[in-house]
Design a protein around this motif. Structure first.
Motif, PDB file in Angstrom:
ATOM      1  N   LEU A  77      35.140  37.544  36.232  1.00  0.00           N
ATOM      2  CA  LEU A  77      36.008  38.613  36.709  1.00  0.00           C
ATOM      3  C   LEU A  77      35.998  39.788  35.742  1.00  0.00           C
ATOM      4  O   LEU A  77      35.965  40.956  36.156  1.00  0.00           O
ATOM      5  CB  LEU A  77      37.427  38.074  36.902  1.00  0.00           C
ATOM      6  CG  LEU A  77      38.499  39.091  37.322  1.00  0.00           C
ATOM      7  CD1 LEU A  77      38.146  39.711  38.672  1.00  0.00           C
ATOM      8  CD2 LEU A  77      39.869  38.427  37.374  1.00  0.00           C
ATOM      9  N   THR A  78      36.020  39.502  34.459  1.00  0.00           N
ATOM     10  CA  THR A  78      35.988  40.579  33.465  1.00  0.00           C
ATOM     11  C   THR A  78      34.696  41.379  33.560  1.00  0.00           C
ATOM     12  O   THR A  78      34.709  42.613  33.497  1.00  0.00           O
ATOM     13  CB  THR A  78      36.154  39.994  32.053  1.00  0.00           C
ATOM     14  OG1 THR A  78      37.377  39.265  31.981  1.00  0.00           O
ATOM     15  CG2 THR A  78      36.165  41.098  31.007  1.00  0.00           C
ATOM     16  N   CYS A 111      39.159  27.234  34.059  1.00  0.00           N
ATOM     17  CA  CYS A 111      39.312  28.604  34.571  1.00  0.00           C
ATOM     18  C   CYS A 111      38.529  29.626  33.764  1.00  0.00           C
ATOM     19  O   CYS A 111      38.350  30.767  34.202  1.00  0.00           O
ATOM     20  CB  CYS A 111      40.792  29.010  34.567  1.00  0.00           C
ATOM     21  SG  CYS A 111      41.861  27.953  35.558  1.00  0.00           S
ATOM     22  N   ARG A 112      38.069  29.251  32.605  1.00  0.00           N
ATOM     23  CA  ARG A 112      37.470  30.221  31.681  1.00  0.00           C
ATOM     24  C   ARG A 112      36.224  30.908  32.253  1.00  0.00           C
ATOM     25  O   ARG A 112      36.121  32.140  32.173  1.00  0.00           O
ATOM     26  CB  ARG A 112      37.138  29.516  30.370  1.00  0.00           C
ATOM     27  CG  ARG A 112      36.854  30.449  29.215  1.00  0.00           C
ATOM     28  CD  ARG A 112      36.727  29.679  27.914  1.00  0.00           C
ATOM     29  NE  ARG A 112      36.712  30.542  26.761  1.00  0.00           N
ATOM     30  CZ  ARG A 112      36.717  30.112  25.507  1.00  0.00           C
ATOM     31  NH1 ARG A 112      36.756  28.812  25.267  1.00  0.00           N
ATOM     32  NH2 ARG A 112      36.702  30.971  24.504  1.00  0.00           N
ATOM     33  N   CYS A 144      44.020  43.404  35.023  1.00  0.00           N
ATOM     34  CA  CYS A 144      43.137  43.280  36.183  1.00  0.00           C
ATOM     35  C   CYS A 144      43.765  43.892  37.440  1.00  0.00           C
ATOM     36  O   CYS A 144      43.054  44.473  38.274  1.00  0.00           O
ATOM     37  CB  CYS A 144      42.808  41.807  36.431  1.00  0.00           C
ATOM     38  SG  CYS A 144      41.798  41.047  35.146  1.00  0.00           S
ATOM     39  N   HIS A 174      41.004  40.693  27.423  1.00  0.00           N
ATOM     40  CA  HIS A 174      40.062  39.575  27.480  1.00  0.00           C
ATOM     41  C   HIS A 174      39.836  38.973  26.099  1.00  0.00           C
ATOM     42  O   HIS A 174      39.690  37.749  25.969  1.00  0.00           O
ATOM     43  CB  HIS A 174      38.732  40.047  28.065  1.00  0.00           C
ATOM     44  CG  HIS A 174      37.726  38.945  28.230  1.00  0.00           C
ATOM     45  ND1 HIS A 174      37.702  38.122  29.325  1.00  0.00           N
ATOM     46  CD2 HIS A 174      36.730  38.518  27.425  1.00  0.00           C
ATOM     47  CE1 HIS A 174      36.731  37.244  29.196  1.00  0.00           C
ATOM     48  NE2 HIS A 174      36.124  37.468  28.048  1.00  0.00           N
ATOM     49  N   LEU A 193      47.199  35.117  29.446  1.00  0.00           N
ATOM     50  CA  LEU A 193      46.702  35.205  30.819  1.00  0.00           C
ATOM     51  C   LEU A 193      47.557  36.159  31.653  1.00  0.00           C
ATOM     52  O   LEU A 193      47.036  36.902  32.495  1.00  0.00           O
ATOM     53  CB  LEU A 193      46.690  33.810  31.444  1.00  0.00           C
ATOM     54  CG  LEU A 193      46.165  33.689  32.875  1.00  0.00           C
ATOM     55  CD1 LEU A 193      44.756  34.244  32.984  1.00  0.00           C
ATOM     56  CD2 LEU A 193      46.223  32.239  33.344  1.00  0.00           C
ATOM     57  N   ILE A 252      45.572  38.642  42.827  1.00  0.00           N
ATOM     58  CA  ILE A 252      45.858  38.611  41.391  1.00  0.00           C
ATOM     59  C   ILE A 252      47.364  38.590  41.149  1.00  0.00           C
ATOM     60  O   ILE A 252      47.855  37.889  40.252  1.00  0.00           O
ATOM     61  CB  ILE A 252      45.206  39.825  40.702  1.00  0.00           C
ATOM     62  CG1 ILE A 252      43.678  39.701  40.761  1.00  0.00           C
ATOM     63  CG2 ILE A 252      45.660  39.937  39.252  1.00  0.00           C
ATOM     64  CD1 ILE A 252      42.937  40.922  40.251  1.00  0.00           C
ATOM     65  N   LEU A 287      37.208  33.560  34.855  1.00  0.00           N
ATOM     66  CA  LEU A 287      37.846  34.735  34.261  1.00  0.00           C
ATOM     67  C   LEU A 287      36.823  35.620  33.548  1.00  0.00           C
ATOM     68  O   LEU A 287      36.928  36.856  33.576  1.00  0.00           O
ATOM     69  CB  LEU A 287      38.949  34.291  33.297  1.00  0.00           C
ATOM     70  CG  LEU A 287      40.147  33.596  33.954  1.00  0.00           C
ATOM     71  CD1 LEU A 287      41.067  33.015  32.894  1.00  0.00           C
ATOM     72  CD2 LEU A 287      40.905  34.566  34.845  1.00  0.00           C
ATOM     73  N   CYS A 288      35.842  35.009  32.910  1.00  0.00           N
ATOM     74  CA  CYS A 288      34.782  35.807  32.283  1.00  0.00           C
ATOM     75  C   CYS A 288      33.983  36.574  33.344  1.00  0.00           C
ATOM     76  O   CYS A 288      33.630  37.745  33.146  1.00  0.00           O
ATOM     77  CB  CYS A 288      33.853  34.900  31.479  1.00  0.00           C
ATOM     78  SG  CYS A 288      34.592  34.227  29.968  1.00  0.00           S
ATOM     79  N   TYR A 297      46.506  39.611  30.764  1.00  0.00           N
ATOM     80  CA  TYR A 297      45.181  39.861  31.310  1.00  0.00           C
ATOM     81  C   TYR A 297      45.247  40.164  32.808  1.00  0.00           C
ATOM     82  O   TYR A 297      44.591  41.096  33.293  1.00  0.00           O
ATOM     83  CB  TYR A 297      44.298  38.642  31.046  1.00  0.00           C
ATOM     84  CG  TYR A 297      42.957  38.669  31.734  1.00  0.00           C
ATOM     85  CD1 TYR A 297      41.896  39.387  31.207  1.00  0.00           C
ATOM     86  CD2 TYR A 297      42.754  37.972  32.922  1.00  0.00           C
ATOM     87  CE1 TYR A 297      40.663  39.425  31.837  1.00  0.00           C
ATOM     88  CE2 TYR A 297      41.530  37.991  33.566  1.00  0.00           C
ATOM     89  CZ  TYR A 297      40.485  38.717  33.014  1.00  0.00           C
ATOM     90  OH  TYR A 297      39.273  38.741  33.652  1.00  0.00           O
ATOM     91  N   LEU A 298      46.056  39.404  33.534  1.00  0.00           N
ATOM     92  CA  LEU A 298      46.166  39.631  34.978  1.00  0.00           C
ATOM     93  C   LEU A 298      46.823  40.970  35.286  1.00  0.00           C
ATOM     94  O   LEU A 298      46.518  41.607  36.301  1.00  0.00           O
ATOM     95  CB  LEU A 298      46.939  38.485  35.627  1.00  0.00           C
ATOM     96  CG  LEU A 298      46.229  37.125  35.606  1.00  0.00           C
ATOM     97  CD1 LEU A 298      47.136  36.039  36.173  1.00  0.00           C
ATOM     98  CD2 LEU A 298      44.915  37.180  36.379  1.00  0.00           C
TER      99      LEU A 298
END
Length: 500
Positions: free
Chosen positions: A457-458, A450-451, A373, A399, A366, A476, A454-455, A369-370
């Protein structure tokens, strides 16, 4: 199931050409079914890894056949070799994803021969038939997987990741962390020394499985005679994919519940079909399809369907009667008890340790990933500027690793959820104002919740092709700071626990 049916049909043609025994057909179905479930493990790796099924499965099928023949002549020697081979496949997990993948493939022929009620035959011809049926199963599973990929192609945002790239360097906020766990405060020297003295989890699981299989063979020989394979199979299945003591206990409960329901249902239809009736074969595939479909909901459904399959299969070969079903249920109960005892008392793997590792891996993914982002770039040697192509490639890779970490955490969730349901008092039994003690599953549920966000957001960033605006980047960054602090707190707690 398409691969399973195709393998069965091809095995019938092979039997017509070579005169092979009916055990070849059963063996092919079991191999196709198990390969379809575990065959995805090496598909994202290099080409050498993807070729492992062709190299490992046929050769191990020959080895398993030799061990089975040896067991008929020298039972003790054969059982020792079987135990060493299966537990050694678990021990191979210590060599990383390739070792895990090869060990899983090496286990399948042994388990397939254990399930088959009819031996595949003896002599050089039968050995060639074993190799042929293994290759046939691999071929149909591969074809089915490619067909699935064409018909049900995964949409964005998950894209093929470039796994061969080196591991990303930690950002500035994480520079105090060791390479194995970025973002986590390093434990003290005594904690490190104590951790190094502990056996790896793969070694402990291999020893547990060896003890469970050895005890199952010894007990089954004196209690169940020729049907001792039911006891051994249960002892193996409750340990396969062992994720700690809680997972083994949960799997034992599911297997017992499924076997009880399946036995009750099979008792009703036992003896309804004469030996050799083709209707039994049709019902076997119907139950297999139903079990495969429902397995993701609960392992108990799969166990119930397999119990019915075995009842029909043994009835097809003339072994019928409610006494046989009750004997199988007793073997399942005893095998589950042996497996649970081995997991609990022989070099136990604690559920809490597995959970902390999975959460730490998820938080690390995570964090990466952040970073993508926020900046539009991974922690790799940075290009001169962030282009949409660079942004999308880095986002897809981050991701993909995040989804893998979510999948691994989701695997340990069911036992924890069941434990919370059993130990937490119902709302109506609590006193007014009584605080609810937190449970381990609460943290898992919060992370898994949270999944979807996050999807989403991706998908948004993938469509945008550029980092978000200043306000979103600050949000973020704050989220990433919280994640990093959580990882450091977990590292300090682990170090304190190691000292005590």
């Amino acid at each position: 199931m398409g691969a399973v049916l195709a393998t069965f049909g091809t095995s019938l043609a092979l039997r017509g050409l070579t005169g092979a025994s009916a055990g070849i057909s059963v063996l092919g179905v079991v191999l196709a079914l198990t390969l379809s479930r575990v065959g995805r493990g090496g598909q994202d790796g290099p080409r050498a890894t993807r070729l492992l099924p062709l190299l490992v499965t046929p050769s191990v099928a020959l080895l398993a056949s030799e061990v089975a023949d040896l067991s008929r002549r020298h039972r003790t020697v054969g059982e020792v070799l079987f135990t060493a081979a299966v537990s050694g496949a678990v021990w191979a997990r210590r060599f990383g994803p390739v070792g895990t993948w090869a060990g899983t493939l090496a286990t399948l022929p042994f388990i397939a021969l254990l399930v088959t009620p009819v031996p595949p035959g003896e002599g050089p011809t039968s050995r060639l038939n074993l190799v042929a049926i293994a290759l046939i199963a691999i071929g149909w599973v591969t074809i089915a997987r490619h067909a699935e990929a064409r018909l049900f192609a995964p949409g964005p945002p998950r894209r093929p990741a470039r796994r061969e790239q080196p591991t990303a360097r930690p950002v500035a906020a994480d520079r105090t962390a060791p390479p194995s766990a970025p973002g986590v405060a390093p434990p003290s020297a005594p904690g490190i020394a104590r951790r190094r003295r502990r056996l790896p989890a793969s070694t402990r699981m291999a020893v547990q499985l060896a003890v469970a299989l050895g005890a199952a063979f010894a007990v089954g020989r004196h209690v169940f005679g020729e049907h001792r394979s039911w006891l051994v199979l249960t002892a193996y299945l409750v340990h396969s994919g062992n994720r700690g003591r809680g997972d083994v206990a949960y799997r034992c409960a599911q297997r017992l519940a499924g076997a009880a329901v399946g036995t009750a249902a099979a008792t009703v239809v036992a003896g309804r079909f004469p030996a050799g009736d083709d209707v039994s074969i049709v019902l076997i595939f119907v139950l297999l399809a139903l079990g495969v479909w429902l397995r993701s909901a609960s392992y108990a459904y799969w166990t119930a369907c397999v119990t019915g399959v075995l009842a029909l299969l043994y009835g097809y070969y003339g072994q019928t009667g409610t006494g046989l079903l009750r004997e199988r249920l007793a073997a399942v109960v005893l095998g589950a008890a042996i497996g649970l005892a081995a997991a609990w008392f022989v070099l136990p793997v604690r559920t809490g340790d597995v959970l902390r590792r999975r959460i730490a891996d998820l938080l690390a993914a995570l964090t990466d990933y952040l970073v993508v982002c926020q900046t539009g770039r991974a922690r790799m040697p940075r290009p001169s500027r962030t282009t949409p192509e660079v942004m999308r490639a880095a986002l897809a890779d981050a991701h993909d690793r995040l989804e893998t970490a979510f999948d691994q955490l989701a695997l340990v969730a069911p036992p924890l959820r069941a434990h919370r349901a059993l130990t937490r008092r119902p709302r109506r039994h609590r006193r007014p104002g009584q605080a609810i003690r937190p449970h381990r599953y609460d943290a898992v549920a919060a992370l898994l919740a949270c999944r979807p966000a996050l999807c989403a957001l991706t998908r948004e960033l993938d469509a945008r092709g550029a980092p978000p605006g200043p306000v979103a980047r600050r949000d973020i960054a704050r989220a990433r700071t919280i994640v990093v602090e959580t990882r450091r707190a977990m590292g300090r707690a682990a170090a304190a626990a190691a000292r005590h």
